[in-house]
Scaffold this motif. Sequence first.
Motif, PDB file in Angstrom:
ATOM      1  N   ALA A 112      -4.015  -4.066  -1.786  1.00 29.62           N
ATOM      2  CA  ALA A 112      -3.070  -2.968  -1.611  1.00 29.62           C
ATOM      3  C   ALA A 112      -3.750  -1.623  -1.858  1.00 29.62           C
ATOM      4  CB  ALA A 112      -1.888  -3.144  -2.559  1.00 29.62           C
ATOM      5  N   PHE A 113      -4.631  -1.574  -2.844  1.00 25.57           N
ATOM      6  CA  PHE A 113      -5.373  -0.356  -3.151  1.00 25.57           C
ATOM      7  C   PHE A 113      -6.261   0.045  -1.966  1.00 25.57           C
ATOM      8  CE2 PHE A 113      -9.330   1.505  -4.877  1.00 25.57           C
ATOM      9  CZ  PHE A 113      -8.811   2.642  -5.474  1.00 25.57           C
ATOM     10  N   THR A 114      -6.948  -0.928  -1.379  1.00 26.99           N
ATOM     11  CA  THR A 114      -7.809  -0.648  -0.231  1.00 26.99           C
ATOM     12  C   THR A 114      -7.005  -0.094   0.935  1.00 26.99           C
ATOM     13  OG1 THR A 114      -9.293  -2.450  -0.897  1.00 26.99           O
ATOM     14  CG2 THR A 114      -9.491  -1.644   1.352  1.00 26.99           C
ATOM     15  N   ILE A 115      -5.864  -0.708   1.211  1.00 27.04           N
ATOM     16  CA  ILE A 115      -5.014  -0.248   2.311  1.00 27.04           C
ATOM     17  C   ILE A 115      -4.499   1.160   2.049  1.00 27.04           C
ATOM     18  CG2 ILE A 115      -2.791  -0.640   3.463  1.00 27.04           C
ATOM     19  CD1 ILE A 115      -3.301  -3.638   3.143  1.00 27.04           C
ATOM     20  N   SER A 116      -4.067   1.421   0.828  1.00 28.34           N
ATOM     21  CA  SER A 116      -3.519   2.745   0.506  1.00 28.34           C
ATOM     22  C   SER A 116      -4.575   3.832   0.651  1.00 28.34           C
ATOM     23  CB  SER A 116      -2.933   2.752  -0.904  1.00 28.34           C
ATOM     24  OG  SER A 116      -3.944   2.575  -1.878  1.00 28.34           O
ATOM     25  N   VAL A 117      -5.805   3.562   0.190  1.00 26.22           N
ATOM     26  CA  VAL A 117      -6.878   4.554   0.280  1.00 26.22           C
ATOM     27  C   VAL A 117      -7.259   4.805   1.739  1.00 26.22           C
ATOM     28  CG1 VAL A 117      -9.289   5.042  -0.265  1.00 26.22           C
ATOM     29  CG2 VAL A 117      -7.796   4.079  -2.009  1.00 26.22           C
ATOM     30  N   LEU A 118      -7.415   3.731   2.516  1.00 29.53           N
ATOM     31  CA  LEU A 118      -7.792   3.893   3.924  1.00 29.53           C
ATOM     32  C   LEU A 118      -6.732   4.656   4.708  1.00 29.53           C
ATOM     33  CD1 LEU A 118      -9.373   0.400   4.749  1.00 29.53           C
ATOM     34  CD2 LEU A 118     -10.553   2.572   4.411  1.00 29.53           C
ATOM     35  N   LEU A 119      -5.469   4.278   4.531  1.00 34.63           N
ATOM     36  CA  LEU A 119      -4.392   4.977   5.230  1.00 34.63           C
ATOM     37  C   LEU A 119      -4.318   6.436   4.798  1.00 34.63           C
ATOM     38  CD1 LEU A 119      -1.463   2.365   5.227  1.00 34.63           C
ATOM     39  CD2 LEU A 119      -2.750   3.196   7.201  1.00 34.63           C
ATOM     40  N   PHE A 213       0.299  -4.828   2.290  1.00 34.08           N
ATOM     41  CA  PHE A 213       0.623  -3.724   3.198  1.00 34.08           C
ATOM     42  C   PHE A 213       1.831  -2.961   2.684  1.00 34.08           C
ATOM     43  CE2 PHE A 213       2.577  -1.892   7.041  1.00 34.08           C
ATOM     44  CZ  PHE A 213       1.486  -1.193   7.537  1.00 34.08           C
ATOM     45  N   THR A 214       2.819  -3.682   2.168  1.00 37.15           N
ATOM     46  CA  THR A 214       4.010  -3.031   1.606  1.00 37.15           C
ATOM     47  C   THR A 214       3.633  -2.083   0.483  1.00 37.15           C
ATOM     48  OG1 THR A 214       5.414  -4.935   2.137  1.00 37.15           O
ATOM     49  CG2 THR A 214       6.206  -3.426   0.435  1.00 37.15           C
ATOM     50  N   LEU A 215       2.890  -2.580  -0.472  1.00 37.01           N
ATOM     51  CA  LEU A 215       2.488  -1.761  -1.622  1.00 37.01           C
ATOM     52  C   LEU A 215       1.510  -0.670  -1.213  1.00 37.01           C
ATOM     53  CD1 LEU A 215       3.045  -1.606  -4.633  1.00 37.01           C
ATOM     54  CD2 LEU A 215       1.175  -3.206  -5.029  1.00 37.01           C
ATOM     55  N   GLY A 216       0.599  -0.986  -0.288  1.00 33.77           N
ATOM     56  CA  GLY A 216      -0.391  -0.018   0.155  1.00 33.77           C
ATOM     57  C   GLY A 216       0.215   1.163   0.881  1.00 33.77           C
ATOM     58  N   VAL A 217       1.163   0.906   1.763  1.00 29.61           N
ATOM     59  CA  VAL A 217       1.806   1.985   2.522  1.00 29.61           C
ATOM     60  C   VAL A 217       2.562   2.920   1.582  1.00 29.61           C
ATOM     61  CG1 VAL A 217       3.657   2.495   4.162  1.00 29.61           C
ATOM     62  CG2 VAL A 217       1.980   0.747   4.709  1.00 29.61           C
ATOM     63  N   VAL A 218       3.299   2.348   0.633  1.00 30.69           N
ATOM     64  CA  VAL A 218       4.097   3.171  -0.282  1.00 30.69           C
ATOM     65  C   VAL A 218       3.215   4.123  -1.084  1.00 30.69           C
ATOM     66  CG1 VAL A 218       5.586   3.103  -2.318  1.00 30.69           C
ATOM     67  CG2 VAL A 218       5.954   1.486  -0.453  1.00 30.69           C
ATOM     68  N   LEU A 219       2.049   3.661  -1.501  1.00 32.46           N
ATOM     69  CA  LEU A 219       1.171   4.493  -2.327  1.00 32.46           C
ATOM     70  C   LEU A 219       0.197   5.347  -1.519  1.00 32.46           C
ATOM     71  CD1 LEU A 219       0.377   2.087  -5.287  1.00 32.46           C
ATOM     72  CD2 LEU A 219       2.006   3.955  -5.196  1.00 32.46           C
ATOM     73  N   SER A 220       0.141   5.140  -0.205  1.00 30.78           N
ATOM     74  CA  SER A 220      -0.779   5.922   0.618  1.00 30.78           C
ATOM     75  C   SER A 220      -0.312   7.357   0.794  1.00 30.78           C
ATOM     76  CB  SER A 220      -0.951   5.264   1.994  1.00 30.78           C
ATOM     77  OG  SER A 220       0.258   5.305   2.733  1.00 30.78           O
ATOM     78  N   GLY A 221       0.989   7.607   0.646  1.00 32.03           N
ATOM     79  CA  GLY A 221       1.504   8.957   0.856  1.00 32.03           C
ATOM     80  C   GLY A 221       0.881   9.983  -0.067  1.00 32.03           C
ATOM     81  N   ALA A 222       0.629   9.596  -1.309  1.00 26.90           N
ATOM     82  CA  ALA A 222       0.016  10.533  -2.259  1.00 26.90           C
ATOM     83  C   ALA A 222      -1.404  10.895  -1.822  1.00 26.90           C
ATOM     84  CB  ALA A 222       0.003   9.919  -3.654  1.00 26.90           C
ATOM     85  N   TYR A 223      -2.144   9.927  -1.306  1.00 27.59           N
ATOM     86  CA  TYR A 223      -3.503  10.197  -0.814  1.00 27.59           C
ATOM     87  C   TYR A 223      -3.464  11.116   0.399  1.00 27.59           C
ATOM     88  CZ  TYR A 223      -5.305   6.452  -3.788  1.00 27.59           C
ATOM     89  OH  TYR A 223      -5.656   5.684  -4.854  1.00 27.59           O
ATOM     90  N   THR A 224      -2.516  10.885   1.299  1.00 30.72           N
ATOM     91  CA  THR A 224      -2.422  11.698   2.506  1.00 30.72           C
ATOM     92  C   THR A 224      -2.300  13.171   2.160  1.00 30.72           C
ATOM     93  OG1 THR A 224      -1.339   9.910   3.730  1.00 30.72           O
ATOM     94  CG2 THR A 224      -1.077  12.129   4.597  1.00 30.72           C
TER      95      THR A 224
END
Length: 339
Positions: A112-119, A213-224
């Motif tokens: 989930a961390f990898t997905i969030s960072v990449l997104l 993917f669920t957890l990654g997408v939710v946390l990707s917004g802060a990175y964006t």
Amino acid sequence: MARGVGQYVVIRGLMIIPTVLILYTIVFIFLRILPGDPILAVVGTKNIAPEQLEHLRAMAGLDKPLYVQYFDYLIRMFHGDFGVTLAFPQGKPVWEYLKLRFPATLELTIFAFTISVLLGLITGVIGAIRKGSKIDTSMRIYSIVAYTLFIPWFGMMLQYLFGVHFHILPTSGRISPGVELHRMTGLYVLDSILTTNKEALISTLKHLVLPSFTLGVVLSGAYTRLVRNNMVDVLSQDFIRAYHARGVKDWKVTWYALKNAFIPVITLMGLQFAILLGGAVLTETTFNWPGMGTFIVDRIDYRDYNAIQGAVVFFAFFVGVISLIVDIVYALLDPRVKY
């Protein structure tokens, strides 16, 4: 410099101890001021003889004064003993549960961390290089929507779409029933690779897709948002204009800008990794993922003091170690940081 780094690591490492003690104290107090009796929760009935109830409380150590219970568990904890479970199955060492459940949470967290960072990196960079355009607006809207998504709802929507409607991905568990896997580390993907078990690897990866993917997408917004804002700031600086004036290719300029904008992101990555570990409860519950989150929820239902305290303290220590590593990496990457 080496001496400064060593002192910094030691001081930051020692700071983990009071953090763990404070959290343990808070959990200890809250568990005991909440209404209900853990022994009655385990027995499942109030129709029990007072003598038998007192006997069970004595076996669990709950007949002692609170300050004795506090220090008894604290001393055992510093010796690596997290006690035994009070609820079914009674008397099983809590550490056995932690060894069994923590790898599942760690594996989910890593993916989930990898997905969030990449997104976050992709959407943030796109928004920055197209500043002021409709694409930039879309990326900012994405960051807001992603950050406000409710994990159980989003997870159930993905379960229905990909699991129930299209029958593409499994909706619960870590591996398909009947698939044999020799467990070495508890990380199923790594174990599948180490044992060259292709069937188990495919099954494990399929089970990881939806929850991670669920957890990654939710946390990707802060990175964006963070990447986009930092990139916009860096792209407006003089050295970027100098690169353009020298005819440096756009993709190289973007790469240089990203490297300069990435330093503040390192701190967020450490915080997010810690949040992922602690916030995986909702995801694990939604996808019936047998990790620490579902373990804690299950133990809370039984008011299992030892299991809850042990899990929370273990989490706190691990998060403290992660924070220490992030601080060291941040200091190494940014020369302005002094030890």
